[in-house]
Design a protein around this motif. Structure first.
Motif, PDB file in Angstrom:
ATOM      1  N   LEU A   1       0.874  -1.177   0.000  1.00 14.90           N
ATOM      2  CA  LEU A   1       0.000   0.000   0.000  1.00 14.90           C
ATOM      3  C   LEU A   1       0.914   1.231   0.000  1.00 14.90           C
ATOM      4  CD1 LEU A   1      -3.054   0.751   0.194  1.00 14.90           C
ATOM      5  CD2 LEU A   1      -2.683   1.082   2.643  1.00 14.90           C
ATOM      6  N   ARG A   2       0.765   2.099  -1.045  1.00 11.69           N
ATOM      7  CA  ARG A   2       1.649   3.252  -1.203  1.00 11.69           C
ATOM      8  C   ARG A   2       0.850   4.554  -1.080  1.00 11.69           C
ATOM      9  NH1 ARG A   2       6.555   3.475  -3.719  1.00 11.69           N
ATOM     10  NH2 ARG A   2       6.156   1.481  -4.776  1.00 11.69           N
ATOM     11  N   ASP A   3       1.302   5.427  -0.174  1.00  7.86           N
ATOM     12  CA  ASP A   3       0.660   6.731  -0.011  1.00  7.86           C
ATOM     13  C   ASP A   3       0.941   7.596  -1.236  1.00  7.86           C
ATOM     14  OD1 ASP A   3      -0.693   8.835   1.503  1.00  7.86           O
ATOM     15  OD2 ASP A   3       1.284   9.765   1.605  1.00  7.86           O
ATOM     16  N   ARG A   4      -0.049   8.358  -1.679  1.00  6.06           N
ATOM     17  CA  ARG A   4       0.086   9.214  -2.858  1.00  6.06           C
ATOM     18  C   ARG A   4       0.019  10.689  -2.461  1.00  6.06           C
ATOM     19  NH1 ARG A   4       2.689   6.829  -6.848  1.00  6.06           N
ATOM     20  NH2 ARG A   4       1.946   4.709  -7.171  1.00  6.06           N
ATOM     21  N   HIS A   5       0.888  11.053  -1.517  1.00  5.68           N
ATOM     22  CA  HIS A   5       0.978  12.445  -1.048  1.00  5.68           C
ATOM     23  C   HIS A   5      -0.377  12.944  -0.547  1.00  5.68           C
ATOM     24  CE1 HIS A   5       4.962  12.491  -2.826  1.00  5.68           C
ATOM     25  NE2 HIS A   5       4.441  12.087  -3.973  1.00  5.68           N
ATOM     26  N   SER A   6      -1.044  12.096   0.207  1.00 10.71           N
ATOM     27  CA  SER A   6      -2.358  12.462   0.747  1.00 10.71           C
ATOM     28  C   SER A   6      -2.201  13.430   1.911  1.00 10.71           C
ATOM     29  CB  SER A   6      -3.087  11.200   1.213  1.00 10.71           C
ATOM     30  OG  SER A   6      -2.348  10.578   2.260  1.00 10.71           O
ATOM     31  N   THR A   7      -3.307  14.024   2.315  1.00 12.24           N
ATOM     32  CA  THR A   7      -3.273  14.994   3.417  1.00 12.24           C
ATOM     33  C   THR A   7      -3.090  14.300   4.761  1.00 12.24           C
ATOM     34  OG1 THR A   7      -4.728  16.482   2.181  1.00 12.24           O
ATOM     35  CG2 THR A   7      -4.567  16.838   4.559  1.00 12.24           C
ATOM     36  N   ASN A   8      -3.810  13.205   5.001  1.00  6.89           N
ATOM     37  CA  ASN A   8      -3.789  12.534   6.306  1.00  6.89           C
ATOM     38  C   ASN A   8      -3.013  11.221   6.309  1.00  6.89           C
ATOM     39  OD1 ASN A   8      -5.534  14.451   7.764  1.00  6.89           O
ATOM     40  ND2 ASN A   8      -7.104  13.751   6.333  1.00  6.89           N
ATOM     41  N   GLY A   9      -2.460  10.849   5.161  1.00  3.47           N
ATOM     42  CA  GLY A   9      -1.544   9.720   5.105  1.00  3.47           C
ATOM     43  C   GLY A   9      -2.161   8.361   5.379  1.00  3.47           C
ATOM     44  N   ILE A  10      -1.255   7.366   5.462  1.00  2.00           N
ATOM     45  CA  ILE A  10      -1.626   5.992   5.811  1.00  2.00           C
ATOM     46  C   ILE A  10      -0.791   5.597   7.032  1.00  2.00           C
ATOM     47  CG2 ILE A  10      -2.285   5.363   3.469  1.00  2.00           C
ATOM     48  CD1 ILE A  10       0.421   4.003   3.117  1.00  2.00           C
ATOM     49  N   SER A  11      -1.317   4.700   7.837  1.00  2.84           N
ATOM     50  CA  SER A  11      -0.602   4.333   9.066  1.00  2.84           C
ATOM     51  C   SER A  11      -0.698   2.844   9.322  1.00  2.84           C
ATOM     52  CB  SER A  11      -1.147   5.110  10.270  1.00  2.84           C
ATOM     53  OG  SER A  11      -2.537   4.842  10.433  1.00  2.84           O
ATOM     54  N   LEU A  12       0.336   2.312   9.948  1.00  4.57           N
ATOM     55  CA  LEU A  12       0.403   0.908  10.351  1.00  4.57           C
ATOM     56  C   LEU A  12       0.610   0.899  11.858  1.00  4.57           C
ATOM     57  CD1 LEU A  12       0.595  -2.128   9.657  1.00  4.57           C
ATOM     58  CD2 LEU A  12       3.058  -1.786   9.346  1.00  4.57           C
ATOM     59  N   GLY A  13      -0.428   0.511  12.608  1.00  5.31           N
ATOM     60  CA  GLY A  13      -0.369   0.629  14.059  1.00  5.31           C
ATOM     61  C   GLY A  13      -0.278   2.095  14.432  1.00  5.31           C
ATOM     62  N   ASP A  14       0.817   2.473  15.106  1.00  7.21           N
ATOM     63  CA  ASP A  14       1.005   3.868  15.513  1.00  7.21           C
ATOM     64  C   ASP A  14       1.981   4.615  14.601  1.00  7.21           C
ATOM     65  OD1 ASP A  14      -0.693   3.493  17.688  1.00  7.21           O
ATOM     66  OD2 ASP A  14       0.951   2.822  18.994  1.00  7.21           O
ATOM     67  N   ASP A  15       2.443   3.974  13.548  1.00  3.24           N
ATOM     68  CA  ASP A  15       3.468   4.575  12.678  1.00  3.24           C
ATOM     69  C   ASP A  15       2.854   5.130  11.401  1.00  3.24           C
ATOM     70  OD1 ASP A  15       5.513   3.810  14.453  1.00  3.24           O
ATOM     71  OD2 ASP A  15       5.642   1.815  13.540  1.00  3.24           O
ATOM     72  N   ASP A  16       3.212   6.384  11.109  1.00  9.01           N
ATOM     73  CA  ASP A  16       2.826   6.973   9.824  1.00  9.01           C
ATOM     74  C   ASP A  16       3.772   6.408   8.754  1.00  9.01           C
ATOM     75  OD1 ASP A  16       0.859   8.522  11.005  1.00  9.01           O
ATOM     76  OD2 ASP A  16       2.232  10.184  11.386  1.00  9.01           O
ATOM     77  N   MET A  17       3.198   5.914   7.677  1.00  9.66           N
ATOM     78  CA  MET A  17       3.980   5.208   6.676  1.00  9.66           C
ATOM     79  C   MET A  17       3.863   5.864   5.299  1.00  9.66           C
ATOM     80  SD  MET A  17       5.258   2.705   8.474  1.00  9.66           S
ATOM     81  CE  MET A  17       5.861   1.541   7.246  1.00  9.66           C
ATOM     82  N   ALA A  18       4.901   5.638   4.502  1.00 12.41           N
ATOM     83  CA  ALA A  18       4.845   6.016   3.087  1.00 12.41           C
ATOM     84  C   ALA A  18       4.502   4.792   2.251  1.00 12.41           C
ATOM     85  CB  ALA A  18       6.172   6.608   2.639  1.00 12.41           C
ATOM     86  N   VAL A  19       5.034   3.634   2.652  1.00 13.94           N
ATOM     87  CA  VAL A  19       4.740   2.365   1.980  1.00 13.94           C
ATOM     88  C   VAL A  19       4.544   1.297   3.052  1.00 13.94           C
ATOM     89  CG1 VAL A  19       5.523   0.638   0.316  1.00 13.94           C
ATOM     90  CG2 VAL A  19       6.191   3.024   0.018  1.00 13.94           C
ATOM     91  N   ILE A  20       3.509   0.462   2.890  1.00 17.79           N
ATOM     92  CA  ILE A  20       3.203  -0.618   3.836  1.00 17.79           C
ATOM     93  C   ILE A  20       3.218  -1.949   3.103  1.00 17.79           C
ATOM     94  CG2 ILE A  20       1.454  -1.593   5.390  1.00 17.79           C
ATOM     95  CD1 ILE A  20       0.428   1.249   5.870  1.00 17.79           C
ATOM     96  N   ASP A  21       3.940  -2.944   3.669  1.00 15.51           N
ATOM     97  CA  ASP A  21       3.860  -4.309   3.155  1.00 15.51           C
ATOM     98  C   ASP A  21       2.596  -4.937   3.736  1.00 15.51           C
ATOM     99  OD1 ASP A  21       6.314  -4.053   1.844  1.00 15.51           O
ATOM    100  OD2 ASP A  21       7.434  -4.674   3.628  1.00 15.51           O
ATOM    101  N   LEU A  22       1.639  -5.270   2.882  1.00 15.42           N
ATOM    102  CA  LEU A  22       0.336  -5.740   3.350  1.00 15.42           C
ATOM    103  C   LEU A  22       0.423  -7.171   3.881  1.00 15.42           C
ATOM    104  CD1 LEU A  22      -2.034  -4.261   0.622  1.00 15.42           C
ATOM    105  CD2 LEU A  22      -1.700  -3.460   2.964  1.00 15.42           C
ATOM    106  N   ARG A  23      -0.128  -7.372   5.089  1.00 19.72           N
ATOM    107  CA  ARG A  23      -0.227  -8.679   5.738  1.00 19.72           C
ATOM    108  C   ARG A  23      -1.651  -8.854   6.267  1.00 19.72           C
ATOM    109  NH1 ARG A  23       3.741  -9.268   3.331  1.00 19.72           N
ATOM    110  NH2 ARG A  23       5.845  -9.788   4.058  1.00 19.72           N
TER     111      ARG A  23
END
Length: 226
Positions: free
Chosen positions: A58-80
């Motif tokens: 999952l790749r963030d596309r310069h969004s305003t509120n971003g994507i997060s995994l747990g408590d971490d703000d991420m730019a790219v997430i390996d999906l599990r």
């Protein structure tokens, strides 16, 4: 088929399914996305799911509120399957069947995960240089060398139009001379006939033969009086 469930707070989860070989899935608030999320915390194009060897990311596309995994703000997430992911304020669930998990386990997975802080520290990519098209013919313009200043005025070369004008001027000059001679010849012949001269004669023939002109009546009377 891989399954994605989007859960907006206070609403029922919305499931989406797609083929395992789908290369990219766009997610956002805009209606031209593959998965539309009607939530103010989600940007028009918020993120994309991308197929890689061994699964999806999952790749963030310069969004305003971003994507997060747990408590971490991420730019790219390996999906599990067991990941706690948020897209803005929206819960994002990703699941695969046992058969799909077995299939992607045969693929060599290279981690792509990257935090938002790590992505911010990366240097910006250099702009691509625009190559000059080779399929268009360009004029080879070579600048002329500067000539030293000359104290003399430049020589004007006659053009075709100037040559025509010069010939016309010469023709007018010749016609003028002819008219002038005709006037003199006419006056000379008249005076000679008045003096009693007969036959064919002209000013030009008398000049060329050295023949003297007959004196006019006034000139004769003057000579007689003397």
């Amino acid at each position: 088929m891989p399954r994605v469930a989007i859960t907006i707070s206070g609403k029922s989860p919305q499931p989406y399914r797609f083929q395992l070989d789908t290369k990219k899935v766009s997610i956002g608030r805009s209606e031209d996305n593959d998965i539309i999320v009607a939530c103010p915390s989600v940007s028009s194009l918020h993120c994309t799911m991308e197929r890689v060897d061994g699964g999806y990311i999952l790749r963030d596309r310069h969004s305003t509120n971003g994507i997060s995994l747990g408590d971490d703000d991420m730019a790219v997430i390996d999906l599990r399957n067991d990941s706690e992911i948020k897209v803005g304020d929206v819960k994002f669930e990703y699941t695969l069947s046992d058969e799909e998990l077995d299939k992607i386990d045969d693929e060599d997975f290279v981690p792509h995960a990257k935090t938002a802080e790590e992505a911010a520290e990366e240097p910006l990519p250099l702009p691509e240089e625009k190559s000059t098209p080779t399929n268009k013919t360009k004029a080879n313009v070579v600048p002329s060398p500067r000539q030293p200043a000359s104290p003399f005025p430049p020589t004007v070369l006659a053009s075709t139009n100037q040559g025509s004008g010069g010939l016309y001027g010469i023709a007018l000059f010749v016609c003028g001379l002819a008219a002038f001679y005709a006037g003199l010849d006419h006056s000379y012949s008249g005076k000679q006939r008045d003096a009693g001269r007969k036959g064919d004669f002209s000013l030009l023939s008398d000049i060329s033969k050295g023949r003297p002109a007959l004196p006019s009546e006034k000139e004769s009377k003057g000579e007689e009086s003397e």
